[in-house]
Structure formats: structure tokens, C-alpha cells
Design a protein around this motif. Structure first.
Motif, PDB file in Angstrom:
ATOM      1  N   ASP A 211       0.578  -0.878  -0.701  1.00  0.00           N
ATOM      2  CA  ASP A 211       0.273   0.007  -0.068  1.00  0.00           C
ATOM      3  C   ASP A 211       0.920   0.629   0.026  1.00  0.00           C
ATOM      4  N   PHE A 212       1.740   1.043   1.014  1.00  0.00           N
ATOM      5  CA  PHE A 212       2.537   2.363   0.972  1.00  0.00           C
ATOM      6  C   PHE A 212       3.354   2.598  -0.335  1.00  0.00           C
TER       7      PHE A 212
ATOM      8  N   ASN B   6       2.344   1.438  -3.332  1.00  0.00           N
ATOM      9  CA  ASN B   6       1.622   2.255  -4.290  1.00  0.00           C
ATOM     10  C   ASN B   6       1.276   3.384  -4.330  1.00  0.00           C
ATOM     11  N   ARG B   7       0.795   3.609  -2.931  1.00  0.00           N
ATOM     12  CA  ARG B   7       0.833   5.070  -2.829  1.00  0.00           C
ATOM     13  C   ARG B   7       2.238   6.149  -3.272  1.00  0.00           C
ATOM     14  N   PHE B   8       3.018   6.070  -2.643  1.00  0.00           N
ATOM     15  CA  PHE B   8       4.444   6.900  -3.268  1.00  0.00           C
ATOM     16  C   PHE B   8       4.366   6.386  -5.048  1.00  0.00           C
TER      17      PHE B   8
ATOM     18  N   TYR C 286       2.179   5.534  -7.464  1.00  0.00           N
ATOM     19  CA  TYR C 286       0.739   6.241  -8.523  1.00  0.00           C
ATOM     20  C   TYR C 286      -0.107   6.882  -7.424  1.00  0.00           C
ATOM     21  N   GLY C 287      -0.144   7.741  -6.038  1.00  0.00           N
ATOM     22  CA  GLY C 287      -0.491   8.686  -5.907  1.00  0.00           C
ATOM     23  C   GLY C 287      -1.273   8.398  -4.570  1.00  0.00           C
ATOM     24  N   PRO C 288      -2.548   9.304  -4.637  1.00  0.00           N
ATOM     25  CA  PRO C 288      -3.452   8.854  -3.386  1.00  0.00           C
ATOM     26  C   PRO C 288      -4.423   8.234  -4.136  1.00  0.00           C
ATOM     27  N   GLU C 289      -4.867   8.317  -5.279  1.00  0.00           N
ATOM     28  CA  GLU C 289      -5.796   7.400  -6.020  1.00  0.00           C
ATOM     29  C   GLU C 289      -6.046   6.083  -5.951  1.00  0.00           C
ATOM     30  N   ALA C 290      -4.771   5.827  -5.112  1.00  0.00           N
ATOM     31  CA  ALA C 290      -3.708   4.480  -6.075  1.00  0.00           C
ATOM     32  C   ALA C 290      -3.867   2.419  -5.017  1.00  0.00           C
TER      33      ALA C 290
ATOM     34  N   VAL D  24      -5.629   0.406  -2.558  1.00  0.00           N
ATOM     35  CA  VAL D  24      -5.088  -0.511  -1.685  1.00  0.00           C
ATOM     36  C   VAL D  24      -5.814  -1.639  -1.188  1.00  0.00           C
TER      37      VAL D  24
ATOM     38  N   GLU E 167      -9.221  -3.173  -0.175  1.00  0.00           N
ATOM     39  CA  GLU E 167      -9.835  -2.692  -0.356  1.00  0.00           C
ATOM     40  C   GLU E 167     -11.618  -2.784  -0.589  1.00  0.00           C
TER      41      GLU E 167
END
Length: 231
Positions: free
Chosen positions: A32-33, A35-37, A39-43, A45, A48
Motif C-alpha cells: 500500500d505504501f 502504491n501510494r508513493f 501512483y499517488g493518493p488514488e492508488a 489499497v 479495499e
């Protein structure tokens, strides 16, 4: 304060630490970390909850053709390539057809090929769906009948957070992968509940996000499944 943290995040509770390891939660947290790093906040999780129309799902992912399993532990992974083209029709699969025989044709469970298969596997020393005896199999399908009736009365399937055994996000829900153009592919996990959703022709159901194709993410297709659309 610590008590509140455990209440908000059941998987953090000490009683669930073994389950965390079995569900590969530490690895998922790292994913998750990353992916967010990247692809950004819409990646996506891991684990989900997404909302999908069950009648739009006509194929399941074919792990043999794809040459790799894509299961619950892979939830939230972003994968390119042609894995999403490896699919087989849902029609004819034994759990789907046996559920239709039960709820549309009015047969008893012990008249379906699935029930016979379960008993055969129990006799071979296997534990299909955790069943170790004929009594276990009978109890499992009595429980499924109750879920069917409750779902028909309620008009929707419950999400994992509404169930007593809630663990983490939508972990344990109906597992669904998202292909490059937003195609929805069934995977292992929650097949009976999926069959119920289709038989009852529910407009929407909660599901656990499986793998999403990289192209679908770049096209912003995940957003359409993140919020319930049915009125």
C-alpha cells in the motif's frame, strides 16, 4: 487511546496478529505504501472494498492460462501484461450451477452435483470449505440458505464490516479483479455469495478488490467502483 485504535482497526488487535500473518497484512501494508508513493493518493489499497454489478461479471480469471495464481494475498497489486485476457466463462461452473439448481429450480442441496462433490472430497480426507463430515456439509448449506433468504429480504449483500467476523477492510469478501478496460473478473473466494447476488439480480454488491491492471489504473477506471452507484 490504544483501545480506540484497536476498535477502529480490528486487524491491529493482538488477538488478530496470527490472522494478520496468515492474510499477509504486513506485506500488504508495504505494498500500500509503495502504491501510494508511486501512483499517488488514488492508488488502490489492499483488501479495499469496491462496489460492482454482479450481472456484469461473466468470466473468472483462469490461473492456469495466466500461469500464476491471483488470490486474496495479491489484493491491491497493480499488474500489466495480458493476465486479464486469461479468462473462462462463469456459466457452467459447479458452484454457480448448483446454486441455480437450488434457488431457481427448487432442488435440495443433496440433489446438486456440488453436494456430491463435497461429500466425495470429505471421504478422500480433504476439507472442502472447512467441512470434515457430512454433517458439516449439511450445516454449511443450511447457513447458505439463511444468507440467501436474508439477502432477498434485505435487497443487498452485507459488506464485511457489517459481519461479526469482520477483520480488515473487505478481506474475506467476494474477490474481483479489474482488467485493462474495467472488465470485472471473478476469482477464488465468495463464490456462493456471488451466485446469490446474480440469482437475486442485485444491482450492486460489495467486493474485495483483487488485482487491477495497470492500464485500468492509468485510465482512472478504479474510481467508478469505489462508491456505491445503486440507488
Amino acid at each position: 487511546m490504544l483501545h480506540l485504535a484497536f476498535a477502529d482497526h480490528p486487524s491491529l488487535h493482538p488477538a488478530n496478529w496470527l490472522r494478520d500473518l496468515e492474510a499477509q497484512v504486513p506485506r500488504k501494508a508495504i505494498r500500500d505504501f509503495w502504491n501510494r508513493f508511486r501512483y499517488g493518493p488514488e492508488a488502490p489499497v489492499s483488501d479495499e472494498r469496491i462496489f460492482v454489478p454482479p450481472l456484469d461479471i461473466r468470466h473468472s480469471y483462469d490461473a492456469r492460462a495466466g500461469k500464476r495464481p491471483l488470490r486474496r494475498q495479491h489484493s491491491g497489486m497493480i499488474i500489466g501484461g495480458d493476465w486479464d485476457l486469461c479468462r473462462v466463462p462463469m456459466a457452467g461452473q459447479i458452484k454457480i450451477e448448483s446454486s441455480r439448481m437450488r434457488y431457481l429450480d427448487g432442488l435440495r442441496w443433496d440433489q446438486t452435483p456440488l453436494f456430491e462433490k463435497m461429500l466425495r472430497e470429505v471421504a478422500e480426507g480433504k476439507r472442502p470449505d472447512g467441512c470434515e463430515s457430512r454433517a458439516d456439509v449439511v450445516h454449511r448449506y443450511e447457513t447458505l440458505d439463511r444468507i440467501f433468504e436474508e439477502t432477498r429480504r434485505r435487497g443487498r449483500l452485507l459488506s464485511q464490516s457489517e459481519l461479526p467476523e469482520y477483520f480488515r477492510r473487505e478481506h474475506g469478501g467476494i474477490l474481483v479483479h479489474i482488467g485493462r478496460n474495467g472488465e470485472l473478473l471473478r476469482a477464488s473466494g465468495g463464490m456462493h455469495r456471488f451466485a446469490i447476488a446474480q440469482i437475486l439480480e442485485l444491482p450492486e454488491m460489495p467486493a474485495q478488490l483483487g488485482v487491477i491492471h495497470a492500464e485500468a489504473l492509468y485510465k482512472g477506471l478504479l474510481a467508478r467502483f469505489r462508491k456505491p452507484q445503486a440507488a
